[in-house]
Design a protein around this motif. Sequence first.
Motif, PDB file in Angstrom:
ATOM      1  N   HIS A 118      17.294  10.327  -7.412  1.00 47.16           N
ATOM      2  CA  HIS A 118      16.775  10.441  -8.775  1.00 47.16           C
ATOM      3  C   HIS A 118      15.531   9.587  -8.965  1.00 47.16           C
ATOM      4  CE1 HIS A 118      16.189   9.013 -12.906  1.00 47.16           C
ATOM      5  NE2 HIS A 118      16.349  10.305 -13.163  1.00 47.16           N
ATOM      6  N   PHE A 119      14.487  10.203  -9.484  1.00 52.07           N
ATOM      7  CA  PHE A 119      13.304   9.476  -9.962  1.00 52.07           C
ATOM      8  C   PHE A 119      12.966  10.046 -11.332  1.00 52.07           C
ATOM      9  CE2 PHE A 119      12.780   9.905  -5.296  1.00 52.07           C
ATOM     10  CZ  PHE A 119      12.937   8.574  -4.958  1.00 52.07           C
ATOM     11  N   PRO A 120      12.442   9.245 -12.231  1.00 51.69           N
ATOM     12  CA  PRO A 120      12.131   9.769 -13.569  1.00 51.69           C
ATOM     13  C   PRO A 120      11.069  10.870 -13.536  1.00 51.69           C
ATOM     14  CG  PRO A 120      11.979   7.355 -13.512  1.00 51.69           C
ATOM     15  CD  PRO A 120      12.139   7.821 -12.101  1.00 51.69           C
ATOM     16  N   LEU A 143      10.635   7.807   2.602  1.00 48.40           N
ATOM     17  CA  LEU A 143       9.893   8.166   1.387  1.00 48.40           C
ATOM     18  C   LEU A 143      10.763   8.795   0.314  1.00 48.40           C
ATOM     19  CD1 LEU A 143       9.297  11.464   1.423  1.00 48.40           C
ATOM     20  CD2 LEU A 143       7.444  10.826   2.901  1.00 48.40           C
ATOM     21  N   GLY A 144      10.164   8.869  -0.885  1.00 39.27           N
ATOM     22  CA  GLY A 144      10.800   9.554  -2.003  1.00 39.27           C
ATOM     23  C   GLY A 144       9.966  10.765  -2.376  1.00 39.27           C
ATOM     24  N   SER A 145      10.628  11.783  -2.939  1.00 33.67           N
ATOM     25  CA  SER A 145       9.893  13.023  -3.231  1.00 33.67           C
ATOM     26  C   SER A 145      10.659  13.864  -4.240  1.00 33.67           C
ATOM     27  CB  SER A 145       9.721  13.816  -1.938  1.00 33.67           C
ATOM     28  OG  SER A 145      10.998  14.215  -1.469  1.00 33.67           O
ATOM     29  N   PHE A 185       5.290  19.905  -5.944  1.00 35.28           N
ATOM     30  CA  PHE A 185       6.044  18.756  -5.429  1.00 35.28           C
ATOM     31  C   PHE A 185       5.160  17.501  -5.400  1.00 35.28           C
ATOM     32  CE2 PHE A 185       4.428  20.676  -1.374  1.00 35.28           C
ATOM     33  CZ  PHE A 185       3.777  19.568  -0.828  1.00 35.28           C
ATOM     34  N   ALA A 186       5.856  16.372  -5.329  1.00 32.60           N
ATOM     35  CA  ALA A 186       5.165  15.078  -5.158  1.00 32.60           C
ATOM     36  C   ALA A 186       5.995  14.244  -4.198  1.00 32.60           C
ATOM     37  CB  ALA A 186       5.019  14.367  -6.491  1.00 32.60           C
ATOM     38  N   PHE A 187       5.300  13.330  -3.530  1.00 33.78           N
ATOM     39  CA  PHE A 187       6.036  12.408  -2.664  1.00 33.78           C
ATOM     40  C   PHE A 187       5.307  11.063  -2.677  1.00 33.78           C
ATOM     41  CE2 PHE A 187       2.989  14.624   0.028  1.00 33.78           C
ATOM     42  CZ  PHE A 187       2.350  13.584   0.691  1.00 33.78           C
ATOM     43  N   GLY A 188       6.044  10.032  -2.274  1.00 32.34           N
ATOM     44  CA  GLY A 188       5.424   8.707  -2.196  1.00 32.34           C
ATOM     45  C   GLY A 188       6.019   7.929  -1.044  1.00 32.34           C
ATOM     46  N   MET A 189       5.147   7.235  -0.298  1.00 30.21           N
ATOM     47  CA  MET A 189       5.680   6.391   0.798  1.00 30.21           C
ATOM     48  C   MET A 189       4.863   5.112   0.919  1.00 30.21           C
ATOM     49  SD  MET A 189       4.527   8.459   4.188  1.00 30.21           S
ATOM     50  CE  MET A 189       3.282   9.702   3.940  1.00 30.21           C
ATOM     51  N   HIS A 203       0.840  -1.205   0.000  1.00 32.18           N
ATOM     52  CA  HIS A 203       0.000   0.000   0.000  1.00 32.18           C
ATOM     53  C   HIS A 203       0.867   1.245   0.000  1.00 32.18           C
ATOM     54  CE1 HIS A 203      -2.296  -3.283   1.764  1.00 32.18           C
ATOM     55  NE2 HIS A 203      -3.348  -2.717   1.242  1.00 32.18           N
ATOM     56  N   GLN A 204       0.446   2.212  -0.759  1.00 33.79           N
ATOM     57  CA  GLN A 204       1.187   3.473  -0.854  1.00 33.79           C
ATOM     58  C   GLN A 204       0.259   4.626  -0.577  1.00 33.79           C
ATOM     59  OE1 GLN A 204       2.662   4.132  -4.782  1.00 33.79           O
ATOM     60  NE2 GLN A 204       4.728   3.523  -4.189  1.00 33.79           N
ATOM     61  N   VAL A 205       0.857   5.702  -0.123  1.00 30.35           N
ATOM     62  CA  VAL A 205       0.154   6.972  -0.242  1.00 30.35           C
ATOM     63  C   VAL A 205       1.121   7.927  -0.934  1.00 30.35           C
ATOM     64  CG1 VAL A 205       0.764   7.775   2.080  1.00 30.35           C
ATOM     65  CG2 VAL A 205      -1.188   8.759   0.911  1.00 30.35           C
ATOM     66  N   GLU A 206       0.622   8.521  -1.989  1.00 29.95           N
ATOM     67  CA  GLU A 206       1.407   9.545  -2.677  1.00 29.95           C
ATOM     68  C   GLU A 206       0.693  10.873  -2.504  1.00 29.95           C
ATOM     69  OE1 GLU A 206       3.673   7.070  -6.169  1.00 29.95           O
ATOM     70  OE2 GLU A 206       2.233   8.611  -6.745  1.00 29.95           O
ATOM     71  N   GLY A 207       1.478  11.957  -2.595  1.00 30.07           N
ATOM     72  CA  GLY A 207       0.876  13.284  -2.476  1.00 30.07           C
ATOM     73  C   GLY A 207       1.325  14.144  -3.642  1.00 30.07           C
TER      74      GLY A 207
HETATM   75  C1  2U9 Z   1       2.932  12.507 -10.146  1.00 27.92           C
HETATM   76  C2  2U9 Z   1       4.238  12.961 -10.256  1.00 27.92           C
HETATM   77  C3  2U9 Z   1       5.185  12.511  -9.375  1.00 27.92           C
HETATM   78  C4  2U9 Z   1       5.543  10.376  -6.475  1.00 27.92           C
HETATM   79  C5  2U9 Z   1       6.836   9.954  -5.903  1.00 27.92           C
HETATM   80  C6  2U9 Z   1       8.374   8.667  -4.964  1.00 27.92           C
HETATM   81  C7  2U9 Z   1       9.101   9.786  -5.232  1.00 27.92           C
HETATM   82  C8  2U9 Z   1       8.901   7.469  -4.312  1.00 27.92           C
HETATM   83  C9  2U9 Z   1       8.416   5.313  -3.367  1.00 27.92           C
HETATM   84  C10 2U9 Z   1       8.424   5.445  -1.913  1.00 27.92           C
HETATM   85  C11 2U9 Z   1       8.409   4.089  -1.296  1.00 27.92           C
HETATM   86  C12 2U9 Z   1       7.437   4.252  -3.691  1.00 27.92           C
HETATM   87  O1  2U9 Z   1       6.233   2.916  -1.830  1.00 27.92           O
HETATM   88  S1  2U9 Z   1       7.507   3.130  -2.379  1.00 27.92           S
HETATM   89  O2  2U9 Z   1       8.253   2.007  -2.807  1.00 27.92           O
HETATM   90  N1  2U9 Z   1       8.000   6.546  -4.019  1.00 27.92           N
HETATM   91  O3  2U9 Z   1      10.065   7.344  -4.063  1.00 27.92           O
HETATM   92  N2  2U9 Z   1       7.060   8.785  -5.349  1.00 27.92           N
HETATM   93  S2  2U9 Z   1       8.157  10.928  -5.935  1.00 27.92           S
HETATM   94  O4  2U9 Z   1       5.814  11.204  -7.556  1.00 27.92           O
HETATM   95  C13 2U9 Z   1       4.854  11.606  -8.389  1.00 27.92           C
HETATM   96  C14 2U9 Z   1       3.566  11.172  -8.280  1.00 27.92           C
HETATM   97  C15 2U9 Z   1       2.601  11.622  -9.166  1.00 27.92           C
HETATM   98  C16 2U9 Z   1       1.910  12.992 -11.112  1.00 27.92           C
END
Ligand code: 2U9
Length: 354
Positions: free
Chosen positions: A251-253, A284-286, A307-311, A211-215
């Motif tokens: 780095h994230f794409p 998390l990543g962001s 900004f965006a983040f994901g955890m 499960h993830q939550v992204e912002g």
């Molecule tokens: C949009 C643009 C960018 C979301 C992001 C990460 C970095 C990241 C991992 C954390 C642990 C996934 O669950 S995990 O394995 N996620 O590192 N996620 S930035 O970036 C976005 C999202 C949506 C439109």
Amino acid sequence: MNDLRGGWLERIAEAADEAALEELRVAALGKKGEISLKMRELGRMTPEERQVAGPALNALKDEVNSALAAKKAALGDAALEERLRGEWLDVTLPGRHRRAGTIHPVSQVMEEVTAIFADMGFAVAEGPQIETDWYNFDALNIPGHHPARAEMDTFYTHRAPGDNRPPHVLRTHTSPVQIRHMEAHGAPVRVIAPGRVYRADYDQTHTPMFHQVEGLVIDRDISMANLKWVLEEFFTAYFGTSVKTRFRASHFPFTEPSAEVDIQCSWEGGTVKVGEGDDWLEVLGSGMVHPHVLRSAGVDPDDWQGFAFGMGIDRIAMLKYGIPDLRAFFDSDLRWLRHYGFAALEVPSVHGGV
Ligand code: 2U9
């Protein structure tokens, strides 16, 4: 007459059950019963004889009828007594204990996280778990040849033979939800996207579904400073103590610049404690959303940025509740979860066991 009377009353008194009693009634008072036949004989008697025998027979008939009725009632009472003795019930026995069910700890953490972001003005966005190649990868600046595709170990669905379109994928992150959100609503944006995601991975820290939550926050002048404030506010609320963060370049794409975020922790006696000590834990990543990504979702990167983040929800649930093995959440063996205080997860037993 006296013998007749004594005989019938005795047999009635000794009848063992209602069937025997009925047999006696027929034998005494039925059409061919002994007393009925005697009454029929009255017609052949002289008037004098009849004057004596008539009332005596009538009295006998009444007496036998009453005896039958009394015996019937007594047999009924005895049968009821017998049944009540057999069906004896101890109403003072304690009731059977049943545990109430509760929601799963992952769902609980999802709700907590959602509530904290809702307090900061975030809306919740949702989308499909089976995605197209475009929404899961291309729109997020991960083209077909990009190494990140292989890293994600995706589950693909089958196409019918001869159908050469790219297969659908089980989404590897909830980012496609936010692409769809921007397409539908444009900027500004302030959403979180919680939900299930899939990767072909299975070990102590990875499960094929997690499960993830992204912002995502998009506006005219959103910066990494806003990101830092939002995340620190979140961690402090979630862990219930003020939590320092550390941003490391990454780095994230889909983000540029990108940062991995660590939270302050201590390791004592093999357990991790958040919000104290000198160690750091990656959670998390962001980063700032890549202009390619904004453009893919129909948002002009010359006007908007954010900004965006994901955890991982499972991971932050483990941190809060001190669960070392991610698989504990999904195993059918609930002993682990009980050990960590989620006793109520047990399925209520139909056998009333405790
Ligand atoms: C949009 C643009 C960018 C979301 C992001 C990460 C970095 C990241 C991992 C954390 C642990 C996934 O669950 S995990 O394995 N996620 O590192 N996620 S930035 O970036 C976005 C999202 C949506 C439109």
